[in-house]
Design a protein around this motif. Structure first.
Motif, PDB file in Angstrom:
ATOM      1  N   ASN A 112       0.865  -1.176   0.000  1.00 51.62           N
ATOM      2  CA  ASN A 112       0.000   0.000   0.000  1.00 51.62           C
ATOM      3  C   ASN A 112       0.903   1.228   0.000  1.00 51.62           C
ATOM      4  O   ASN A 112       1.013   1.933   1.003  1.00 51.62           O
ATOM      5  N   THR A 113       1.587   1.429  -1.103  1.00 50.68           N
ATOM      6  CA  THR A 113       2.619   2.466  -1.103  1.00 50.68           C
ATOM      7  C   THR A 113       2.323   3.566  -2.127  1.00 50.68           C
ATOM      8  O   THR A 113       1.635   4.523  -1.802  1.00 50.68           O
ATOM      9  N   PHE A 114       2.791   3.401  -3.336  1.00 45.41           N
ATOM     10  CA  PHE A 114       2.599   4.440  -4.358  1.00 45.41           C
ATOM     11  C   PHE A 114       2.734   3.801  -5.734  1.00 45.41           C
ATOM     12  O   PHE A 114       3.209   2.673  -5.878  1.00 45.41           O
ATOM     13  N   LEU A 134      11.852   0.639  -2.082  1.00 45.87           N
ATOM     14  CA  LEU A 134      10.707   1.422  -1.605  1.00 45.87           C
ATOM     15  C   LEU A 134       9.386   0.678  -1.758  1.00 45.87           C
ATOM     16  O   LEU A 134       8.342   1.192  -1.408  1.00 45.87           O
ATOM     17  N   GLN A 135       9.452  -0.512  -2.331  1.00 48.16           N
ATOM     18  CA  GLN A 135       8.288  -1.368  -2.509  1.00 48.16           C
ATOM     19  C   GLN A 135       7.128  -0.653  -3.222  1.00 48.16           C
ATOM     20  O   GLN A 135       6.025  -0.562  -2.693  1.00 48.16           O
ATOM     21  N   ARG A 178      -6.478   6.250  -4.368  1.00 47.75           N
ATOM     22  CA  ARG A 178      -6.150   6.204  -2.942  1.00 47.75           C
ATOM     23  C   ARG A 178      -4.638   6.188  -2.672  1.00 47.75           C
ATOM     24  O   ARG A 178      -4.200   6.326  -1.545  1.00 47.75           O
ATOM     25  N   MET A 179      -3.873   5.994  -3.724  1.00 45.61           N
ATOM     26  CA  MET A 179      -2.420   5.960  -3.542  1.00 45.61           C
ATOM     27  C   MET A 179      -1.763   7.129  -4.268  1.00 45.61           C
ATOM     28  O   MET A 179      -2.213   7.501  -5.344  1.00 45.61           O
ATOM     29  N   PRO A 180      -0.700   7.671  -3.691  1.00 48.77           N
ATOM     30  CA  PRO A 180       0.005   8.724  -4.425  1.00 48.77           C
ATOM     31  C   PRO A 180       0.547   8.179  -5.750  1.00 48.77           C
ATOM     32  O   PRO A 180       1.018   7.043  -5.804  1.00 48.77           O
ATOM     33  N   ARG A 207       2.165  13.577  -9.042  1.00 46.03           N
ATOM     34  CA  ARG A 207       3.374  14.330  -8.709  1.00 46.03           C
ATOM     35  C   ARG A 207       4.390  14.120  -9.831  1.00 46.03           C
ATOM     36  O   ARG A 207       4.625  12.987 -10.230  1.00 46.03           O
ATOM     37  N   GLY A 217      11.108   8.346  -1.697  1.00 44.04           N
ATOM     38  CA  GLY A 217      11.232   7.871  -0.316  1.00 44.04           C
ATOM     39  C   GLY A 217      10.683   8.861   0.684  1.00 44.04           C
ATOM     40  O   GLY A 217      10.206   8.480   1.745  1.00 44.04           O
ATOM     41  N   GLY A 252       8.276  11.397   0.016  1.00 36.69           N
ATOM     42  CA  GLY A 252       7.404  12.107  -0.912  1.00 36.69           C
ATOM     43  C   GLY A 252       6.678  13.294  -0.299  1.00 36.69           C
ATOM     44  O   GLY A 252       6.257  13.248   0.841  1.00 36.69           O
ATOM     45  N   HIS A 253       6.561  14.329  -1.071  1.00 39.88           N
ATOM     46  CA  HIS A 253       5.766  15.490  -0.663  1.00 39.88           C
ATOM     47  C   HIS A 253       4.679  15.730  -1.690  1.00 39.88           C
ATOM     48  O   HIS A 253       4.876  15.490  -2.870  1.00 39.88           O
ATOM     49  N   ASP A 254       3.557  16.225  -1.219  1.00 37.95           N
ATOM     50  CA  ASP A 254       2.487  16.509  -2.164  1.00 37.95           C
ATOM     51  C   ASP A 254       2.479  17.984  -2.573  1.00 37.95           C
ATOM     52  O   ASP A 254       1.499  18.470  -3.119  1.00 37.95           O
TER      53      ASP A 254
END
Lengths: 428, 510
Positions: free
Chosen positions: A39-41, A125-126, A190-192, A217, A406, A408-410
């Motif tokens: 559940n990453t990106f 970073l999976q 739901r994921m970046p 992004r 790793g 991350g910023h939005d």
């Protein structure tokens, strides 16, 4: 660590079947066999690798095509610069090199592993989903869609298995554009979702718009493409409120840190209010990085841009400081023996500060990869000199991208958000 | 940008502190209704957020027994940080949405199960990747049970995506520290356990390592051939204040010496690690602590002085003695001051005394490490002070962080008299920006899974074992280690001066 390959042979599916297949792959009934879906990106990569494709086609580089920046690729590019009789300061993977090699004969076949050859910095970073758009140099190649589940196996072992999948869309650029419809369902809201435009900012602007709309992004490199396009695109995207990450800006971090270090001692800070002249030297003919640095300094010191123009040799601009005094700025491209793989990297910076009541100060920052003799000359004998060497960063783009992902910023880094529009204005 | 602003802060430094980036995760604070959360932890997190060192996929879940809602928790944190929020209300507005609260009693299995469910929802909501740092800011008696509850609920099963931070004190003595270590090590791997010592978060403590191992000039002389003694001081001007309940059961030995001062000693005396790697550094720290002993283990009263502050101050502002402090037993024999002499039995330090002292209500607030070098073998010159002053390297931990080196120079004039002068390095003069609070650094490191600045189980046990003879003596025959009274705001009892005087030395009077 060596790059990791997907564990299973990618399955070729009809494009329309991909979303359904992936949905089933991660359905609760299937999870026992594939591990847990991370559940990453999601990361969507535009991966043209034109230089690599042509160098392999012409037999100047061994396959497979990976889309990664290897030492062998850079060496083959450097040799191509010589063989094509390009100016010695040409970066080894520049547009000029690609154009030259594209005109050479060759039909060497090679396996295309783009999207399946995953840098360990990224796999650590999976990512839940890596989607690679891999345009091919064959103009009429139909769309191929490959899918594979992927479980990163750390070399040191341990950890639970949080798996992801890779999707590769391969074909001619036209074929890829026709296949874009399947992307939307592959990028769950739901994921970046990140879009890494790992190519020239000049190519396929419509495609970039389609892929990299907010809230995705964007990761780009303002050193790749014509300077005007690079800086305008950066400005537009930043001003739109999108989270934009520029690898060219990231590579400036040592310069920003070293310059800040010079003015850390409080007794030196007053000099910052009295800068009258700023000069920047960059490699080759790409001013974007130098202008970003100049814009950052100007923004931090509250200068206002009055005018900017250019001639054959330099970009010249004038600013006014907060106290109304004028600051002159000049950016020059200078020849270097062994150019960086990134066009327009910083070579040197000179700031001249002339306080009213104390001796003037000259600050010179030089890259450790070369000298900055031009900046060290020119009548500074009566100034207090502070000279620093800026270490070169030897990170691959994959490592830089992993660094961004790793943490991350939005939103866009506020320093870049302020500097990018000013840098675009500085380019005449 | 005004001239004023430019000289106050370095405008080019703003926004550059983004060294290492913390991965998406949820920080779970147990004891979220307690002091530490609103005084240190949430302010440290807010500072990290302002420095853009927290990712956007981040959440803080406060847990305590009080039945607060998310909104109540946010409101209370907002009240506590009101001053900081004024400086940057926009940042707080963004940050506060990352704060959540769940009523949890760690001793109730159903509560911990519910916590697991809440964490999964937060993972969905904030994309925190199932990556969690659990911070036990609870009473020490709940450390073991808390770890067990988390492990039983399966929340520690992934060693790469879960970690536990444990506050001090870690145990009360060697036996209890061993027992606690055994429990926490059954709950997770050692690299998941972060035993916090906030002294290690201080820039200047970390700087001891950089000073020693990033320069070639110090290490060759950092040994018994050149150094004659080492003094380590942590002095406070404040008294026991509101901590009487805790302090009465701990005293200065447990509160300061076993952890903070011992860590400073370890970093000062350790061998160079082969690489800058958490395990390499902690190996060296553990090794030096294992080689450290009281100067006289059989008769510890010969090498240790305990003291307790008495009244002091002036007529206008009198200071009450320890036994008159609220919450303190009027006949208390708890020490508020300890001075002791230690030796390190290894090749580097054999025979070099390490003098360690700490106390409350001392004359100045300061922490420092002082290395005194051996005298020149032949005195060629007259010295202004009668004899030449020994060279000293003084590492100032706080306040006025920095270092100074004291050495002899020629006194101006026609003769050849020498006198000592100080060569100074000051963090303020060189960097001009305040360092981050220790918790900012340590919280970030824990969330980065970097244990370099946290104490490993063998370090903790070695530190407790070192002081076991003293603790046993205080327990069994306290009259052999009496507490010497000293006047508030002085440098401690005369007996502590006598400890050094026996070796022909003086405590440094900074």
């Amino acid at each position: 660590m060596s790059p990791q390959l997907t564990l299973q042979t990618p399955l070729e599916l009809a494009p329309a079947d991909v979303p359904t297949y992936l949905e089933q792959l991660w359905s609760p009934e299937q999870q026992g066999s594939t591990g847990t879906g991370a559940n990453t990106f999601c990361l969507l990569i535009w991966q043209p690798a034109w230089a690599e494709q042509h160098l392999i086609r012409t037999g100047r580089l061994n396959g497979p095509i990976t889309g990664q920046q290897s030492d062998q690729l850079v060496a083959a590019g450097q040799q191509a610069v010589i063989d094509a009789d390009l100016p010695s300061g040409t970066p080894p993977l520049a547009e000029a090199v690609i154009s030259a090699v594209a005109g050479w004969d060759g039909i060497n076949p090679s396996e295309d592993l783009r999207g399946q050859y995953i840098d360990p910095a990224l796999s650590a970073l999976q990512p839940r989903r890596l989607i690679t758009l891999a345009p091919m140099i064959e103009a009429d190649h139909p769309l191929e869609t490959l899918v594979a589940a992927y479980c990163p196996l750390p070399e040191e072992g341990g950890g639970t298995t949080a798996c992801g999948d890779v999707v590769v869309l391969r074909g001619s650029q036209n074929a890829l554009e026709e296949g874009l419809a399947i992307l939307q369902p592959l990028l769950p809201a739901r994921m970046p979702a990140w879009v890494w435009w790992n190519g020239s900012l000049d190519e396929a602007p419509d495609l970039l718009d389609q892929l990299a709309g907010t809230p995705r992004r964007l990761i780009l490199d303002s050193a790749v493409g014509t300077p005007r396009q690079c800086l305008d695109l950066l400005r537009t995207r930043v001003q739109s409120g999108q989270a934009v990450n520029d690898l060219n800006w990231l590579r400036l971090s040592n310069w920003r840190e070293t310059l800040a270090m010079v003015f850390d001692p409080p007794q030196r800070r007053e000099a910052l209010n009295h800068i009258t002249q700023m000069e920047i030297d960059v490699e080759s003919n790409h001013p974007a990085q130098g202008l970003l640095l100049a814009a950052w300094i100007a923004d931090r010191l509250g200068w206002k841009l009055i005018s900017s123009d250019s001639d054959d040799e330099a970009i010249n601009a004038r600013f006014t400081r907060g106290d109304g005094v004028e600051v002159r700025f000049q950016l020059m491209s200078v020849p270097v023996g062994q150019p960086s793989v990134h066009p327009g990297q910083m070579v040197g910076l000179r700031l001249i500060c002339k306080p009213d009541s104390s001796p003037g100060v000259c600050v010179i920052l030089c890259t450790e990869s070369g000298g900055c003799m031009r900046l060290e000359s020119g009548g500074m004998a009566d100034l207090e000199l502070h000279e620093e060497i800026v270490p070169v960063q030897n990170r691959t783009p994959e490592m830089d991208v992993a660094r961004l992902l790793g943490g991350g910023h939005d939103t866009t880094n506020p320093l870049l958000a302020s500097a990018a529009p000013l840098a675009a204005s500085l380019l005449p | 940008m005004s001239a004023m602003l430019a000289t106050v802060t370095n405008p080019l430094r703003v926004g550059l502190r983004q060294e290492r980036v913390i991965a998406p995760q949820c920080l779970v604070i147990f004891g979220a209704s307690g002091d530490l959360t609103h005084r240190k932890l949430v302010p440290a997190l807010f500072e990290l957020f302002r420095q853009r060192r927290l990712p956007s996929e981040f959440a803080v879940l406060g847990c305590a027994r009080r039945p607060w809602s998310d909104e109540e928790f946010r409101g209370k944190m907002g009240d506590a940080l009101a001053k900081r929020i004024e400086e940057d209300p926009q940042a707080w507005e963004q940050f506060v949405g990352k704060l959540f609260y769940e009523p949890v009693d760690l001793q109730q299995p159903d509560h911990v199960f519910r916590l697991g469910e809440r964490l999964e929802r937060i993972d969905e909501q904030c994309s925190t990747h199932g990556n969690r740092t659990f911070y036990l800011s609870v009473s020490p008696k709940f450390y073991a049970g808390g770890c067990r509850s988390l492990a039983d609920a399966g929340l520690l099963k992934d060693p790469k995506r879960s970690r536990v931070v444990i506050e001090k004190p870690f145990g009360r003595d060697y036996g209890s520290a061993q027992a606690l270590n055994r429990v926490v090590q059954t709950c997770g791997q050692e690299n998941q356990i972060f035993r916090i010592d906030h002294y290690l978060g201080k820039e200047t403590v970390q700087n001891i390592m950089v000073l020693r191992f990033a320069n070639t000039i110090f290490e060759p002389i950092w040994n018994r051939n050149y150094i004659s003694s080492v003094q380590i001081t942590a002095a406070e001007t404040v008294g026991v204040e509101e901590r009487a309940g805790y302090y009465e059961t701990s005293g200065a030995l447990r509160d300061m010496v076993q952890n903070h001062l011992t860590q400073m000693l370890a970093i000062t005396a350790m061998e160079p690690p082969g690489r800058f790697d958490p395990e390499a550094i902690r190996n060296e720290k553990a090794k030096v602590l294992q080689a450290t002993r009281l100067a006289d283990e059989l008769e510890p009263w010969n090498c240790c002085i305990r003291g307790q502050y008495g009244p002091g101050g002036s007529n206008e502002s009198p200071l009450s003695g320890y036994r008159k402090e609220p919450g303190v037993d009027p006949n208390s024999t708890t020490e508020t001051y300890v001075a002791m002499k230690l030796f390190i039995d290894n090749w580097r330090w054999q025979g070099v005394p390490f003098y360690v002292r700490t106390g409350k209500r001392l004359a100045k607030r300061l922490s420092e490490v002082v290395l005194t070098f051996r005298e020149a073998p032949v005195h060629l010159f007259d010295a202004a002070a009668g004899g030449p002053t020994a060279n000293q390297l003084i590492l100032r931990i706080q306040p006025d962080e920095g270092a100074e080196f004291r050495f002899e120079v020629k006194s101006p004039g026609s003769g050849m008299r020498s006198r000592p002068i100080d060569m100074e390095f000051s963090y303020d003069d060189s960097f001009g920006e305040p360092s981050d609070e220790g918790y900012v650094r340590l919280l970030a490191d824990a969330m980065l899974s970097d244990p370099t600045l946290f104490t490993r189980s063998d370090e903790v046990e070695a530190a407790w074992r070192l002081y076991t003879p003293l603790l046993e003596l205080i327990e069994d025959s306290p009259w052999q280690l009496p507490v010497h009274p000293y006047e508030s705001r002085t440098w401690g009892p005369a007996a502590a001066d006598a400890l050094l005087a026996r070796d022909g030395l003086l405590w440094r009077r900074p």
